[in-house]
Design a protein around this motif. Structure first.
Motif, PDB file in Angstrom:
ATOM      1  N   MET A   1       0.851  -1.182   0.000  1.00  0.00           N
ATOM      2  CA  MET A   1       0.000   0.000   0.000  1.00  0.00           C
ATOM      3  C   MET A   1       0.890   1.236   0.000  1.00  0.00           C
ATOM      4  SD  MET A   1      -2.622   1.631   2.730  1.00  0.00           S
ATOM      5  CE  MET A   1      -1.358   2.701   3.443  1.00  0.00           C
ATOM      6  N   ILE A   2       0.613   2.156  -0.901  1.00  0.00           N
ATOM      7  CA  ILE A   2       1.371   3.398  -0.947  1.00  0.00           C
ATOM      8  C   ILE A   2       0.645   4.438  -0.095  1.00  0.00           C
ATOM      9  CG2 ILE A   2       2.410   5.143  -2.453  1.00  0.00           C
ATOM     10  CD1 ILE A   2       2.205   3.160  -4.747  1.00  0.00           C
ATOM     11  N   VAL A   3       1.384   5.033   0.830  1.00  0.00           N
ATOM     12  CA  VAL A   3       0.792   6.051   1.695  1.00  0.00           C
ATOM     13  C   VAL A   3       0.588   7.332   0.889  1.00  0.00           C
ATOM     14  CG1 VAL A   3       1.099   7.390   3.818  1.00  0.00           C
ATOM     15  CG2 VAL A   3       1.939   5.024   3.686  1.00  0.00           C
ATOM     16  N   ASN A   4      -0.525   8.024   1.161  1.00  0.00           N
ATOM     17  CA  ASN A   4      -0.886   9.227   0.402  1.00  0.00           C
ATOM     18  C   ASN A   4      -0.776  10.462   1.301  1.00  0.00           C
ATOM     19  OD1 ASN A   4      -2.143  11.247  -1.069  1.00  0.00           O
ATOM     20  ND2 ASN A   4      -3.796   9.912  -1.824  1.00  0.00           N
ATOM     21  N   PHE A   5       0.255  11.310   1.029  1.00  0.00           N
ATOM     22  CA  PHE A   5       0.430  12.542   1.810  1.00  0.00           C
ATOM     23  C   PHE A   5      -0.171  13.761   1.099  1.00  0.00           C
ATOM     24  CE2 PHE A   5       4.068   9.976   3.514  1.00  0.00           C
ATOM     25  CZ  PHE A   5       3.620   9.909   4.824  1.00  0.00           C
TER      26      PHE A   5
ATOM     27  N   GLY B   1      -1.119  16.466  -2.267  1.00  0.00           N
ATOM     28  CA  GLY B   1      -0.337  17.476  -2.993  1.00  0.00           C
ATOM     29  C   GLY B   1       0.726  16.879  -3.894  1.00  0.00           C
ATOM     30  N   GLU B   2       1.921  17.474  -3.862  1.00  0.00           N
ATOM     31  CA  GLU B   2       2.987  16.989  -4.740  1.00  0.00           C
ATOM     32  C   GLU B   2       3.457  15.593  -4.348  1.00  0.00           C
ATOM     33  OE1 GLU B   2       6.195  19.713  -5.719  1.00  0.00           O
ATOM     34  OE2 GLU B   2       4.855  21.384  -5.225  1.00  0.00           O
ATOM     35  N   ASN B   3       3.354  15.303  -3.049  1.00  0.00           N
ATOM     36  CA  ASN B   3       3.744  13.956  -2.625  1.00  0.00           C
ATOM     37  C   ASN B   3       2.791  12.897  -3.180  1.00  0.00           C
ATOM     38  OD1 ASN B   3       6.037  14.744  -1.238  1.00  0.00           O
ATOM     39  ND2 ASN B   3       4.870  15.165   0.657  1.00  0.00           N
ATOM     40  N   GLU B   4       1.530  13.277  -3.337  1.00  0.00           N
ATOM     41  CA  GLU B   4       0.569  12.341  -3.932  1.00  0.00           C
ATOM     42  C   GLU B   4       0.979  12.035  -5.372  1.00  0.00           C
ATOM     43  OE1 GLU B   4      -4.051  12.442  -3.575  1.00  0.00           O
ATOM     44  OE2 GLU B   4      -3.565  13.420  -5.469  1.00  0.00           O
ATOM     45  N   ALA B   5       1.324  13.094  -6.098  1.00  0.00           N
ATOM     46  CA  ALA B   5       1.734  12.900  -7.495  1.00  0.00           C
ATOM     47  C   ALA B   5       2.987  12.015  -7.557  1.00  0.00           C
ATOM     48  CB  ALA B   5       2.008  14.245  -8.160  1.00  0.00           C
ATOM     49  N   TYR B   6       3.915  12.241  -6.619  1.00  0.00           N
ATOM     50  CA  TYR B   6       5.130  11.421  -6.567  1.00  0.00           C
ATOM     51  C   TYR B   6       4.775   9.972  -6.208  1.00  0.00           C
ATOM     52  CZ  TYR B   6       9.770   9.791  -5.230  1.00  0.00           C
ATOM     53  OH  TYR B   6      10.928   9.068  -5.148  1.00  0.00           O
ATOM     54  N   ALA B   7       3.847   9.804  -5.284  1.00  0.00           N
ATOM     55  CA  ALA B   7       3.408   8.469  -4.866  1.00  0.00           C
ATOM     56  C   ALA B   7       2.776   7.722  -6.052  1.00  0.00           C
ATOM     57  CB  ALA B   7       2.413   8.567  -3.712  1.00  0.00           C
ATOM     58  N   LEU B   8       1.934   8.458  -6.790  1.00  0.00           N
ATOM     59  CA  LEU B   8       1.243   7.822  -7.916  1.00  0.00           C
ATOM     60  C   LEU B   8       2.230   7.275  -8.958  1.00  0.00           C
ATOM     61  CD1 LEU B   8      -1.812  10.203  -8.494  1.00  0.00           C
ATOM     62  CD2 LEU B   8      -1.908   7.761  -7.940  1.00  0.00           C
ATOM     63  N   ARG B   9       3.413   7.937  -9.063  1.00  0.00           N
ATOM     64  CA  ARG B   9       4.390   7.476 -10.051  1.00  0.00           C
ATOM     65  C   ARG B   9       4.896   6.063  -9.772  1.00  0.00           C
ATOM     66  NH1 ARG B   9       8.504  12.359 -10.102  1.00  0.00           N
ATOM     67  NH2 ARG B   9       9.931  10.634 -10.528  1.00  0.00           N
ATOM     68  N   ALA B  10       4.761   5.625  -8.516  1.00  0.00           N
ATOM     69  CA  ALA B  10       5.248   4.288  -8.158  1.00  0.00           C
ATOM     70  C   ALA B  10       4.213   3.193  -8.429  1.00  0.00           C
ATOM     71  CB  ALA B  10       5.631   4.253  -6.676  1.00  0.00           C
ATOM     72  N   LEU B  11       2.937   3.615  -8.574  1.00  0.00           N
ATOM     73  CA  LEU B  11       1.844   2.639  -8.536  1.00  0.00           C
ATOM     74  C   LEU B  11       1.842   1.662  -9.716  1.00  0.00           C
ATOM     75  CD1 LEU B  11      -0.625   1.688  -7.001  1.00  0.00           C
ATOM     76  CD2 LEU B  11      -1.965   3.496  -8.088  1.00  0.00           C
ATOM     77  N   GLN B  12       1.791   2.207 -10.932  1.00  0.00           N
ATOM     78  CA  GLN B  12       1.695   1.302 -12.083  1.00  0.00           C
ATOM     79  C   GLN B  12       2.968   0.483 -12.319  1.00  0.00           C
ATOM     80  OE1 GLN B  12      -1.088   0.529 -12.892  1.00  0.00           O
ATOM     81  NE2 GLN B  12      -2.380   2.070 -13.884  1.00  0.00           N
ATOM     82  N   PRO B  13       4.175   1.053 -12.115  1.00  0.00           N
ATOM     83  CA  PRO B  13       5.377   0.214 -12.260  1.00  0.00           C
ATOM     84  C   PRO B  13       5.365  -0.996 -11.317  1.00  0.00           C
ATOM     85  CG  PRO B  13       5.983   2.528 -12.301  1.00  0.00           C
ATOM     86  CD  PRO B  13       4.525   2.477 -11.943  1.00  0.00           C
ATOM     87  N   LEU B  14       4.876  -0.801 -10.090  1.00  0.00           N
ATOM     88  CA  LEU B  14       4.795  -1.935  -9.166  1.00  0.00           C
ATOM     89  C   LEU B  14       3.881  -3.018  -9.750  1.00  0.00           C
ATOM     90  CD1 LEU B  14       4.478  -0.087  -5.732  1.00  0.00           C
ATOM     91  CD2 LEU B  14       6.244  -1.792  -6.304  1.00  0.00           C
TER      92      LEU B  14
ATOM     93  N   LEU C   1       4.605   1.601   1.360  1.00  0.00           N
ATOM     94  CA  LEU C   1       5.578   2.422   0.656  1.00  0.00           C
ATOM     95  C   LEU C   1       5.311   3.874   1.021  1.00  0.00           C
ATOM     96  CD1 LEU C   1       7.709   1.635  -1.662  1.00  0.00           C
ATOM     97  CD2 LEU C   1       6.123   2.797  -3.189  1.00  0.00           C
ATOM     98  N   ILE C   2       6.308   4.518   1.601  1.00  0.00           N
ATOM     99  CA  ILE C   2       6.132   5.891   2.077  1.00  0.00           C
ATOM    100  C   ILE C   2       6.801   6.858   1.099  1.00  0.00           C
ATOM    101  CG2 ILE C   2       6.624   7.508   3.966  1.00  0.00           C
ATOM    102  CD1 ILE C   2       6.519   4.910   5.783  1.00  0.00           C
ATOM    103  N   ALA C   3       6.002   7.841   0.651  1.00  0.00           N
ATOM    104  CA  ALA C   3       6.480   8.804  -0.353  1.00  0.00           C
ATOM    105  C   ALA C   3       6.219  10.203   0.176  1.00  0.00           C
ATOM    106  CB  ALA C   3       5.757   8.563  -1.675  1.00  0.00           C
ATOM    107  N   GLY C   4       7.076  10.669   1.100  1.00  0.00           N
ATOM    108  CA  GLY C   4       6.929  11.993   1.704  1.00  0.00           C
ATOM    109  C   GLY C   4       7.941  12.976   1.141  1.00  0.00           C
ATOM    110  N   ASP C   5       8.072  14.125   1.792  1.00  0.00           N
ATOM    111  CA  ASP C   5       8.984  15.167   1.309  1.00  0.00           C
ATOM    112  C   ASP C   5      10.415  14.641   1.146  1.00  0.00           C
ATOM    113  OD1 ASP C   5       6.952  17.003   1.255  1.00  0.00           O
ATOM    114  OD2 ASP C   5       7.386  17.786   3.277  1.00  0.00           O
TER     115      ASP C   5
ATOM    116  N   ALA D   1      14.878  12.817  -2.399  1.00  0.00           N
ATOM    117  CA  ALA D   1      15.949  11.862  -2.714  1.00  0.00           C
ATOM    118  C   ALA D   1      15.601  11.001  -3.924  1.00  0.00           C
ATOM    119  CB  ALA D   1      16.206  10.969  -1.494  1.00  0.00           C
ATOM    120  N   ASN D   2      14.416  11.223  -4.496  1.00  0.00           N
ATOM    121  CA  ASN D   2      13.901  10.381  -5.579  1.00  0.00           C
ATOM    122  C   ASN D   2      13.922   8.890  -5.183  1.00  0.00           C
ATOM    123  OD1 ASN D   2      12.705   9.966  -8.059  1.00  0.00           O
ATOM    124  ND2 ASN D   2      14.665   9.684  -9.131  1.00  0.00           N
ATOM    125  N   LYS D   3      13.558   8.644  -3.924  1.00  0.00           N
ATOM    126  CA  LYS D   3      13.486   7.267  -3.412  1.00  0.00           C
ATOM    127  C   LYS D   3      12.169   7.057  -2.678  1.00  0.00           C
ATOM    128  CE  LYS D   3      18.314   6.197  -3.346  1.00  0.00           C
ATOM    129  NZ  LYS D   3      19.392   5.453  -2.715  1.00  0.00           N
TER     130      LYS D   3
END
Lengths: 465, 465
Positions: free
Chosen positions: B376-380, B382-395, B427-431, B436-438
């Motif tokens: 499960m990708i955590v949703n913070f 704003g921009e972190n959401e957009a960054y989080a979404l980038r991980a979803l389909q590749p997984l 999966l945590i996708a915060g500031d 760090a693009n990680k």
């Protein structure tokens, strides 16, 4: 004895049909699971009270009701009640729990809402579920319309995020891509835009009337819709304003920009535009470039008489002549019907009977589905039968689907059977083969026959797939 | 509004239960297909006339009948007929096609016979089919007895070969082996041996009475059976002869040898012995030494009141306290009910509701079934959401089941959800991660957390399975 038959509007699914249906359902299941949706199954029977009043007056008439058992064993007051209620049932649409307490599932949405309310304390929200089960409707059967048919729904409840809408669009695209279905279009609109359209045309109170009329645009054309709008009390000005709005064209963004200008005076219309923009932006960040279906904003999309309140979608393919093959949308208060308020949901449905027909017409089912058994071993009886049996389990253990013709019937009869079953290979185990400790492997398509050891047979079959 | 509920004796299957049931059904499906059996599905509704009179007087009472629709729209003579028939229905068990034309499937055997007769010209015989569908009975619900429950049958029609009996024994053994179910015994007998037993005990005409009494041996013991035999008109000599016969012990071959001596005067008894010997010999040539269940001849096995005419079987496990988990046998004339004579059949049934309970009690369901979503990708937001979404389909494309929490809710709420859903990784996708693009990958079981690139996350999850 009269010939046996099945009820009008129902179907037996033969082995070949079951395999094709399973292919379709397993493909959808795989995608639902990949997106975190979970399977749910509810009983075929619901309490009648759960269903009545949920599908409109016409819907209520189409519910199949189950007669209570043991009516002839009732005594005194209970029996009188049944007799009295029966007379009412002959007079008018009327449901008596003394006569029918239960009914057959009419769709998957109401049972889902009922399940969520009953299990609200155990479920983790947002709850994403998919459900693929038959439903029953006492409709007049006709081509493509059955009394027992399958629905296949995916819904999320307990989240207002438009990420859900975007994910459901992806599920549609991923599914139709996996099925190799060409020329798929997913139309998208919002009930809020329809409310805005009603507002700016000066008919805010007639939004449902406008929706119902617009829903017929594909069938009766603009002239028919205009006539119906007039009958429903929309002024000539209103009608021409509606026409102007639904005539907006261009790319999705162009349409939304044009509508934004037209709807500047409607708060709800602007909210609908904003939601569509957000949904499309989320979708853009999730879309796979390999998917070849298109998402098209269509302000005339209405989705008929139902409970949607936000984004709505409908899927069609122009590859065959067929109505919509899927649809869905957001509904703000489905579980409210059963006393649980404030739980927003959004869902899509796959019209799998129609999708089946489309895949069949376009010959898109994988050919391998029609090969059930790879090898049939011919049975010559006696010692040859014992020799034949020795090949059976090793083949299966090697992953080859195999059967032996169970009786030592005439060779021709066994070959006819193999042919009718569409079996790929026949393994012959006669005197010569037994003497050589080998088997003759006959390719049923090419007619080619080879004398091989059992290991060589297995290697050959595996190499041919 | 009253709280919603479901009809007594029916069940909702929650996601976890559906997964476990699918595991069981897919396992059986795989084995059936391996043995050349083909899937069949029939409608939930049958014409009432197809079902009535097939399950005995008690069975008829338990059939769920569907009320015809539109009764209140009937006029004149039709309406009078309905009123008249209704009065009859209140007096006695009576079926009126004017009131109920259709009913719910009561088992899978009668619909199978009906299907074979309707499609006799298209089918390739011998026809091997399996069918896994719900059936409905208006029985009094109690622990382990439902009004909607599933049956799972495999049958062969159109062949008298005992290879079929042996193959069905193998299917039982392969299935219970694959489920890792311990201490499984498959009892085998023949109705012909029971006929022989009736004959040599001097009560040939009372074979069904003896069968019905013997069927209760497990429940009421020998004394109870003896009493019932007496009530059913068997002489004291007859009873002691029956006792002697059912007391035969030893290996299968020892029992058959002893019975052969006792039944030397009964042609049908000797035929039963011969058929059991042949079945066991065929089975011996097909058995896999890895299968640890046992096949035991049991002359007291009766299989109650039904249509069997040859070999009969019943499956039990001594690992838990539970009745039989499967049973079946040969029937010589099932399709004769619908006018197609001379088609012999043999089939087995898996009691999947009971097998489910056994697997659950012994904790034999694979643990992996309870993990629906791996990440499960955590949703913070704003921009972190957009960054989080980038991980979803590749997984997902890497074969990882993944979802994003759709709303930017409080961290605790999202963690609670992941916990309740039994999700393996978060999966945590915060500031910090975005800078760090990680992504921080948190193992939800161990609590261990690592800062990784998306590729490293995928590699880690895949390596942990």
């Amino acid at each position: 004895m009269s010939k046996p038959s099945i009820p009008q509007g129902t179907r037996d699914f033969s082995p070949e049909v079951v395999r094709k249906r399973q292919y379709m359902l397993n493909l959808l299941k795989g995608i639902f699971e990949q997106y975190g949706f979970q399977p749910l199954e509810t009983p075929a029977m619901e309490n009648l009270v759960t269903l009545t009043g949920k599908y409109g007056e016409e819907g209520d008439k189409l519910i199949f009701k189950i007669l209570n058992n043991g009516l002839h064993e009732l005594k005194d007051a209970k029996r009188e009640k049944v007799a009295e209620d029966w007379n009412k049932m002959l007079e008018k649409p009327f449901s008596s729990p003394a006569i029918t307490e239960r009914a057959l599932r009419y769709d998957l949405t109401i049972p889902f809402a009922r399940f969520v309310v009953m299990n609200q304390n155990e479920l983790a929200f947002p709850f994403r579920r998919y459900q693929m089960q038959p439903v029953w409707r006492a409709d007049r059967p006709q081509r493509g319309r059955y009394r027992e048919f399958w629905q296949c729904d995916a819904d999320v409840v307990g989240s207002t995020s438009l990420i859900n809408e975007a994910e459901l669009l992806c599920i549609y695209q991923a599914a139709f891509h996996a099925m190799k279905l060409p020329q798929v279009t997913i139309k998208i609109n919002s009930r809020k835009l329809l409310a805005g359209l009603a507002e700016v045309s000066g008919n805010a109170a007639l939004m449902m009337d406008i929706t119902i009329a617009l829903d017929k645009l594909d069938k009766i054309g603009w002239d028919g819709v205009a006539k119906e709008l007039e009958q429903r009390g929309i002024s000539a000005d209103g009608i021409s304003s509606i026409r102007e709005i639904i005539s907006v064209t261009g790319t999705n963004e162009e349409q939304l920009a044009a509508l934004e200008a037209i709807m500047s005076g409607s708060a709800i219309g602007l909210q609908g535009i904003e939601e569509l923009r957000k949904t499309l932006a989320y979708h853009q960040s999730l879309v796979n470039t390999a998917w070849d279906s298109t998402i098209e904003v269509d302000i005339s999309l209405a989705r008929g008489l139902n409970y949607y309140t936000g984004v709505i979608v409908e899927v069609t393919t122009s590859a065959v002549s067929m109505g919509s093959i899927g649809g869905g949308g957001r509904y703000d208060d489905l579980t409210g019907l059963f006393g649980l308020k404030g739980l927003s949901g959004v869902g899509v449905s796959f019209g799998i009977d129609r999708i089946y027909d489309v895949l069949e017409e376009l010959q898109l089912f994988p050919a391998a589905l029609s090969v059930a058994t790879q090898v049939m071993i011919v049975n010559f009886g006696g010692e040859n039968e014992a020799y034949a049996l020795r090949a059976l389990q090793p083949l299966r253990q090697a992953g080859v689907t195999a059967e032996i013709y169970p009786d030592a019937a005439k060779f021709d009869k066994q070959m006819k059977y193999a042919n009718k079953r569409n079996i790929s290979y026949v393994l012959i185990a006669g005197d010569d083969e037994r003497a050589a400790n080998k088997y003759s492997l006959k390719n049923f398509t090419t007619g080619e026959q080879q004398l091989l050891s059992l290991e060589e047979c297995m290697a050959h079959i595996s190499s041919q797939g």
